[in-house]
Design a protein around this motif. Structure first.
Motif, PDB file in Angstrom:
ATOM      1  N   PHE A 126       0.832  -1.359   0.059  1.00 20.61           N
ATOM      2  CA  PHE A 126      -0.200   0.138   0.101  1.00 20.61           C
ATOM      3  C   PHE A 126       0.793   1.572   0.224  1.00 20.61           C
ATOM      4  O   PHE A 126       0.837   2.064  -0.825  1.00 20.61           O
ATOM      5  N   VAL A 127       1.568   1.503   0.144  1.00 19.35           N
ATOM      6  CA  VAL A 127       2.513   2.630   0.863  1.00 19.35           C
ATOM      7  C   VAL A 127       3.929   2.471  -0.707  1.00 19.35           C
ATOM      8  O   VAL A 127       4.096   2.829  -1.218  1.00 19.35           O
ATOM      9  N   PHE A 128       4.484   1.647  -0.120  1.00 17.79           N
ATOM     10  CA  PHE A 128       5.448   1.203  -1.907  1.00 17.79           C
ATOM     11  C   PHE A 128       5.045   0.912  -3.067  1.00 17.79           C
ATOM     12  O   PHE A 128       5.249   1.881  -3.000  1.00 17.79           O
ATOM     13  N   GLY A 129       4.336   0.208  -2.647  1.00 17.13           N
ATOM     14  CA  GLY A 129       3.563   0.318  -3.924  1.00 17.13           C
ATOM     15  C   GLY A 129       2.631   1.642  -4.869  1.00 17.13           C
ATOM     16  O   GLY A 129       2.711   2.005  -6.043  1.00 17.13           O
ATOM     17  N   SER A 130       2.070   1.537  -3.708  1.00 18.54           N
ATOM     18  CA  SER A 130       0.823   3.000  -4.217  1.00 18.54           C
ATOM     19  C   SER A 130       1.551   4.114  -4.079  1.00 18.54           C
ATOM     20  O   SER A 130       1.458   4.823  -4.965  1.00 18.54           O
ATOM     21  N   VAL A 131       2.641   4.113  -3.677  1.00 19.03           N
ATOM     22  CA  VAL A 131       3.292   5.597  -3.870  1.00 19.03           C
ATOM     23  C   VAL A 131       4.129   5.286  -5.233  1.00 19.03           C
ATOM     24  O   VAL A 131       4.178   6.768  -6.675  1.00 19.03           O
ATOM     25  N   ILE A 132       4.309   4.345  -5.457  1.00 24.47           N
ATOM     26  CA  ILE A 132       5.654   4.675  -7.052  1.00 24.47           C
ATOM     27  C   ILE A 132       4.149   4.267  -8.309  1.00 24.47           C
ATOM     28  O   ILE A 132       4.365   5.011  -8.702  1.00 24.47           O
ATOM     29  N   TYR A 133       3.058   3.489  -7.697  1.00 17.23           N
ATOM     30  CA  TYR A 133       2.009   4.250  -8.935  1.00 17.23           C
ATOM     31  C   TYR A 133       1.227   5.860  -8.652  1.00 17.23           C
ATOM     32  O   TYR A 133       1.380   5.870  -9.914  1.00 17.23           O
ATOM     33  N   SER A 134       0.811   6.319  -7.551  1.00 17.42           N
ATOM     34  CA  SER A 134       0.999   8.013  -7.148  1.00 17.42           C
ATOM     35  C   SER A 134       1.943   8.559  -7.643  1.00 17.42           C
ATOM     36  O   SER A 134       1.790   9.865  -8.255  1.00 17.42           O
ATOM     37  N   SER A 135       3.229   8.091  -7.263  1.00 19.33           N
ATOM     38  CA  SER A 135       4.020   9.853  -7.445  1.00 19.33           C
ATOM     39  C   SER A 135       4.995   9.288  -8.500  1.00 19.33           C
ATOM     40  O   SER A 135       5.657  10.099  -9.503  1.00 19.33           O
ATOM     41  N   GLY A 136       4.763   8.020  -9.749  1.00 20.32           N
ATOM     42  CA  GLY A 136       5.645   7.843 -10.504  1.00 20.32           C
ATOM     43  C   GLY A 136       4.630   8.134 -11.890  1.00 20.32           C
ATOM     44  O   GLY A 136       3.761   8.694 -12.185  1.00 20.32           O
ATOM     45  N   SER A 137       5.403   7.680 -13.197  1.00 27.05           N
ATOM     46  CA  SER A 137       4.490   7.734 -14.263  1.00 27.05           C
ATOM     47  C   SER A 137       4.792   7.202 -15.314  1.00 27.05           C
ATOM     48  O   SER A 137       4.850   5.341 -14.156  1.00 27.05           O
ATOM     49  N   GLU A 138       3.985   6.089 -16.461  1.00 25.55           N
ATOM     50  CA  GLU A 138       3.828   4.918 -17.197  1.00 25.55           C
ATOM     51  C   GLU A 138       5.772   4.116 -17.088  1.00 25.55           C
ATOM     52  O   GLU A 138       5.223   2.904 -17.735  1.00 25.55           O
ATOM     53  N   ARG A 139       6.730   4.658 -16.916  1.00 22.87           N
ATOM     54  CA  ARG A 139       7.416   4.972 -16.930  1.00 22.87           C
ATOM     55  C   ARG A 139       8.379   3.401 -15.295  1.00 22.87           C
ATOM     56  O   ARG A 139       8.836   2.595 -15.228  1.00 22.87           O
ATOM     57  N   HIS A 140       7.618   3.620 -14.761  1.00 20.70           N
ATOM     58  CA  HIS A 140       7.393   2.940 -13.257  1.00 20.70           C
ATOM     59  C   HIS A 140       6.642   1.835 -13.244  1.00 20.70           C
ATOM     60  O   HIS A 140       6.150   1.425 -12.176  1.00 20.70           O
ATOM     61  N   LEU A 141       5.446   1.907 -14.280  1.00 21.71           N
ATOM     62  CA  LEU A 141       4.302   0.876 -13.743  1.00 21.71           C
ATOM     63  C   LEU A 141       4.407  -0.665 -14.422  1.00 21.71           C
ATOM     64  O   LEU A 141       4.469  -2.009 -13.683  1.00 21.71           O
ATOM     65  N   LYS A 142       6.117  -0.826 -14.804  1.00 24.45           N
ATOM     66  CA  LYS A 142       6.589  -1.983 -14.646  1.00 24.45           C
ATOM     67  C   LYS A 142       7.186  -2.825 -13.459  1.00 24.45           C
ATOM     68  O   LYS A 142       7.233  -4.168 -13.477  1.00 24.45           O
ATOM     69  N   TYR A 143       6.953  -2.536 -12.553  1.00 24.48           N
ATOM     70  CA  TYR A 143       7.304  -2.985 -11.366  1.00 24.48           C
ATOM     71  C   TYR A 143       6.068  -3.081 -10.306  1.00 24.48           C
ATOM     72  O   TYR A 143       6.152  -4.132  -9.489  1.00 24.48           O
ATOM     73  N   ILE A 144       5.488  -2.799 -10.683  1.00 21.63           N
ATOM     74  CA  ILE A 144       3.779  -2.907 -10.289  1.00 21.63           C
ATOM     75  C   ILE A 144       3.763  -4.616 -10.578  1.00 21.63           C
ATOM     76  O   ILE A 144       3.211  -4.823  -9.152  1.00 21.63           O
ATOM     77  N   PRO A 145       3.739  -5.319 -11.339  1.00 25.12           N
ATOM     78  CA  PRO A 145       3.512  -6.633 -11.243  1.00 25.12           C
ATOM     79  C   PRO A 145       4.672  -7.315 -10.728  1.00 25.12           C
ATOM     80  O   PRO A 145       4.805  -8.695 -10.174  1.00 25.12           O
ATOM     81  N   ARG A 146       5.644  -6.863  -9.935  1.00 28.39           N
ATOM     82  CA  ARG A 146       7.475  -7.025  -9.693  1.00 28.39           C
ATOM     83  C   ARG A 146       6.875  -7.377  -8.344  1.00 28.39           C
ATOM     84  O   ARG A 146       7.015  -8.360  -6.818  1.00 28.39           O
ATOM     85  N   ILE A 147       6.121  -6.135  -8.102  1.00 28.55           N
ATOM     86  CA  ILE A 147       5.647  -6.283  -6.258  1.00 28.55           C
ATOM     87  C   ILE A 147       4.460  -7.076  -5.619  1.00 28.55           C
ATOM     88  O   ILE A 147       4.656  -7.919  -5.306  1.00 28.55           O
ATOM     89  N   ILE A 148       3.789  -7.182  -6.591  1.00 31.36           N
ATOM     90  CA  ILE A 148       1.960  -8.294  -6.529  1.00 31.36           C
ATOM     91  C   ILE A 148       2.636  -9.774  -6.011  1.00 31.36           C
ATOM     92  O   ILE A 148       2.715 -10.310  -5.679  1.00 31.36           O
ATOM     93  N   SER A 149       3.552  -9.742  -7.682  1.00 32.65           N
ATOM     94  CA  SER A 149       4.870 -11.395  -7.211  1.00 32.65           C
ATOM     95  C   SER A 149       5.620 -11.495  -7.054  1.00 32.65           C
ATOM     96  O   SER A 149       6.495 -12.509  -5.753  1.00 32.65           O
ATOM     97  N   MET A 150       5.797 -10.325  -5.393  1.00 31.31           N
ATOM     98  CA  MET A 150       7.467 -10.391  -4.460  1.00 31.31           C
ATOM     99  C   MET A 150       8.269 -10.492  -5.232  1.00 31.31           C
ATOM    100  O   MET A 150       9.610 -11.554  -4.647  1.00 31.31           O
ATOM    101  N   GLU A 151       8.695 -10.424  -6.422  1.00 29.16           N
ATOM    102  CA  GLU A 151      10.078 -10.845  -7.239  1.00 29.16           C
ATOM    103  C   GLU A 151      10.698  -9.613  -5.797  1.00 29.16           C
ATOM    104  O   GLU A 151      11.860 -10.152  -5.754  1.00 29.16           O
ATOM    105  N   ILE A 152      10.266  -8.324  -5.801  1.00 30.50           N
ATOM    106  CA  ILE A 152      10.575  -7.567  -5.230  1.00 30.50           C
ATOM    107  C   ILE A 152       9.998  -6.891  -4.373  1.00 30.50           C
ATOM    108  O   ILE A 152       8.509  -6.796  -3.897  1.00 30.50           O
ATOM    109  N   PHE A 153      10.814  -6.666  -2.374  1.00 30.54           N
ATOM    110  CA  PHE A 153      10.307  -6.689  -1.583  1.00 30.54           C
ATOM    111  C   PHE A 153      10.400  -4.823  -1.335  1.00 30.54           C
ATOM    112  O   PHE A 153      11.726  -4.188  -1.377  1.00 30.54           O
ATOM    113  N   GLY A 154       9.142  -3.857  -1.314  1.00 28.95           N
ATOM    114  CA  GLY A 154       9.511  -2.448  -0.714  1.00 28.95           C
ATOM    115  C   GLY A 154       9.563  -1.871   0.887  1.00 28.95           C
ATOM    116  O   GLY A 154       8.650  -2.752   1.514  1.00 28.95           O
TER     117      GLY A 154
END
Length: 700
Positions: A126-154
């Motif tokens: 909610f914090v790490f993922g949502s900040v990327i989603y709301s404070s970033g742009s299209e170029r950062h959306l690639k990180y969202i699937p990696r968060i949901i799959s726990m490939e990365i942890f924030g």
């Protein structure tokens, strides 16, 4: 066959087991199932049921208290549980980021089970993922699937060793190098180390790091967020230039690893600047659509309002749990009585009602405030994502910032006091760790500090209110806000001329009476704070000194009274709306009146000092009304708890179980530990040591 709504309701909200609590349940003036459906809605109740059932039926979530495990064991178990949750249908989806209300229900439901687990997930998704989603742009959306799959942890890295609430003074720097198109992230010394960062201690692979952005030529553009890899996801070893570690054991929430990080000239790709508030071209030119520095800082730190609003909900969840335990205990714990005959439940005593039922009313009022403010916040964020730059959007941001800052303080402090009252109201049994009140108190404690220390947060609220006087002056016409929280100030001079007018006890049982008193109180404290500030400035104090010398007895009290008014007004309007089912109106309106009167009673000295009240009548009427409402709500207390209580597995308190078998449950809990009846392993030491009695006598 036609659907059976009653059967569907019973499946979603099954009946409680019969037992010692049954007499109170039978005397309730309303249906607890009907109230639960009205307050939550069927979709939310189904989501909660799915979460609670998943935890109870999964062996990995079998109860293990943090105190029964070593720190490393607790951390490992918490991470394995976190990982398991990502496998459930209610958890895996981008919908969690796009549907914040669903995420909030998930977090608070998990928190009722274990706040270390809930916070770990909350910070990552909610914090790490949502900040990327709301404070970033299209170029950062690639990180969202990696968060949901726990490939990365924030994690979210703002606070430093030497600065927390004073975000403008954060000292981590990010200098842009156009030759490599990278930012050079650097901690100038250990005081600039990121500190108190949840998930950073052992598990985070990536962090949203806030740093002062510098472009070539040395110009600083203020605080900006960067997405920074701090560990290798395949080995969990630190990345080059990053020193990262764990801050150690805390007073509570020890399943969550809080950490620190020091950056030594760490290179971050230009694309990993979260660029919604501002960006840097490959050549090194800073560009932004937000021209005002303060608005840009506010946009960069917008996630803090999200965190503060969520802390209101988190605090309320803790208060609910404590009240479920204390009130079920009070309804089944029998002590003394009018004669030598049968003892009576301690809930029948006026003193016990007065201690607990106002907090029950508070839990309902704050819960509604939390949910409604969260929806306001979502609407504001939707405007930000749509790049709404209107004056109304800016004013909405200021108003939500003031409400979130003060609301976080009010909710966390009220909950901390409420949990302590519940602990004491359960007597010695409340002190037994297995009954969970101590854990709730310790786990709630950081809410008074996280996302801003409470007293500092109240200054944000009082500054907002005082700025309104600067716009239009007392009695001016600028007292309008998108959420209407300050619209009553248009009547500023007239309100100050009001006096307490309730003529009878019956008058005071309507929450409109304390609301009128609160309006006067806020206007009075606003005038007093404004005059105090001007007095300080006339005496030669700087603006900083004037504000510093106006907090105690003035601005701090103003902020708290204002938030109590907002909470009381929102709950009053909610409980008096036409859509409230007729069978629920009386109990909800009693809760509204009790919250308002009880909160107001803590300001009686100010009401008398300012002249709103005079003589004995006003004070006695308020006190009598509080006791009368407690008496009226006494028989509804168990049913009101049933509405907000999670299943026994989640509540995890022998004295708070739904069957009300107080002593059977307590005795079973005490005996279930393996070492309860065994001899102490150090028994030879006891038996071998014999004091030399004769020598002692000779010395005497």
């Amino acid at each position: 066959m036609a659907p059976n709504p009653e059967g569907s309701k019973d499946a979603l909200l099954p009946d409680f087991p019969s037992g010692p609590l049954q007499p109170y349940r039978a005397r309730a003036s309303f249906s607890w199932k009907e109230l639960a459906l009205f307050l939550e809605g069927e979709d939310v109740l189904r989501l909660k049921k799915a979460i609670f059932s998943a935890l109870e039926n999964d062996p990995l979530f079998a109860r293990h208290r943090g105190g029964d495990l070593s720190l490393e064991q607790y951390r490992e178990l918490n991470f394995r549980r976190c990982k398991r949750l990502f496998e459930y249908d209610f958890f895996i989806s981008k919908d969690l980021l796009e549907n914040p209300s669903k995420m909030l229900v998930l977090v608070t439901s998990l928190g009722m089970y274990d706040w270390s687990l809930a916070t770990k997930i909350f910070l990552d998704t909610f914090v790490f993922g949502s900040v990327i989603y709301s404070s970033g742009s299209e170029r950062h959306l690639k990180y969202i699937p990696r968060i949901i799959s726990m490939e990365i942890f924030g994690c979210f890295a703002l606070t430093e060793v030497s600065h927390g609430s004073n975000t403008k003074a954060i000292r981590t720097t990010a200098h842009y190098d156009p030759t490599t198109e990278e930012f050079i992230l650097h901690s100038p010394d250990f005081e600039a180390a990121k500190f108190w960062v949840g998930n950073m201690g052992k598990t985070a692979t990536h962090a949203v790091v806030f740093a002062q952005l510098y472009t070539p030529g040395g110009q600083c553009h203020g605080l900006h967020p960067f997405l920074v890899q701090i560990r290798d996801p395949k080995t969990l070893l630190p990345m080059p230039g990053v020193t990262v570690g764990d801050v150690g054991k805390k007073l509570g929430q020890n399943g969550l690893d809080h950490g620190f990080a020091v950056f030594h000239k760490v290179r971050v790709p230009r694309e990993d600047l979260l660029d919604r508030a501002g960006d840097v071209t490959p050549e090194g030119t800073y560009i932004t659509h937000v021209k005002d520095d303060r608005q840009r800082l506010g946009a960069s730190l917008g996630s803090l309002s999200t965190g503060r609003v969520c802390i209101v909900g988190i605090s309320v969840s803790n208060l609910k749990l404590a009240l479920c335990i204390a009130l079920r205990f009070s309804a089944t714990r029998r002590q003394f009585g009018p004669s030598d005959g049968e003892e009576i439940p301690v809930l029948e005593y006026q003193l016990q009602q007065w201690r607990l039922l106002p907090y029950l009313a508070t839990a309902y009022a704050l819960d509604h405030f939390s949910k409604s403010l969260f929806l306001d916040l979502v609407r504001m964020q939707q405007g930000l994502l749509g790049k709404d730059s209107s004056a109304r959007q800016a004013e909405l941001g200021r108003e939500i910032h003031a409400l979130a800052s003060g609301g976080k303080s009010l909710a966390s402090w009220t909950t901390q006091r409420g949990i302590q009252e519940c602990r004491e109201a359960c007597g010695g049994h409340g002190y037994l760790a297995v009954n969970r009140l101590g854990d709730l108190r310790d786990d709630n404690d950081p809410n008074c500090t996280y996302e801003g220390e409470n007293n500092i947060m109240l200054q944000q609220t009082s500054n907002y209110l005082l700025s309104l006087l600067g716009c239009g002056g007392p009695g001016g016409t600028r007292f309008k806000s998108p959420l209407k929280s300050v619209n009553f100030l248009e009547g500023y001079p007239a309100i100050l001329g009001r006096r307490f007018e309730a003529a009878s006890l019956q008058d005071c049982l309507d929450s409109a009476v304390p609301l009128a008193a609160y309006e006067w109180l806020v206007c009075y404290l606003l005038r007093e704070s404004h005059e105090k500030l001007n007095q300080e400035k006339r005496s030669g104090s700087s603006d900083f000194e004037a504000r510093n010398n106006s907090q105690v007895y003035h601005c701090r009290s103003l902020a708290l009274a204002f938030l109590e008014l907002v909470v009381a007004r929102r709950f009053h309007e909610y409980t008096h709306q036409p859509s409230v089912p007729a069978p629920l109106r009386a109990v909800l309106q009693r809760l509204s009146a009790l919250y308002s009167l009880w909160s107001l009673s803590q300001h009686m000295a100010l009401l008398y000092r300012g002249g709103y009240c005079s003589g004995e009548r006003a004070g006695k009427l308020v006190e009598s009304a509080i006791l009368e409402l407690c008496a009226q709500l006494k028989d509804d207390a168990v049913a009101l708890v049933d509405v907000i209580a999670p299943p026994d597995f989640i509540l995890d308190s022998p004295i708070g179980r739904a069957n009300g078998e107080l002593y059977k449950n307590l005795w079973a809990a005490v005996l279930q530990k393996s070492d309860v009846l065994t001899r102490a392993p150090w028994w030879p030491e006891f038996c071998a040591h014999k004091p030399v009695v004769g020598s002692l006598k000779s010395n005497l």
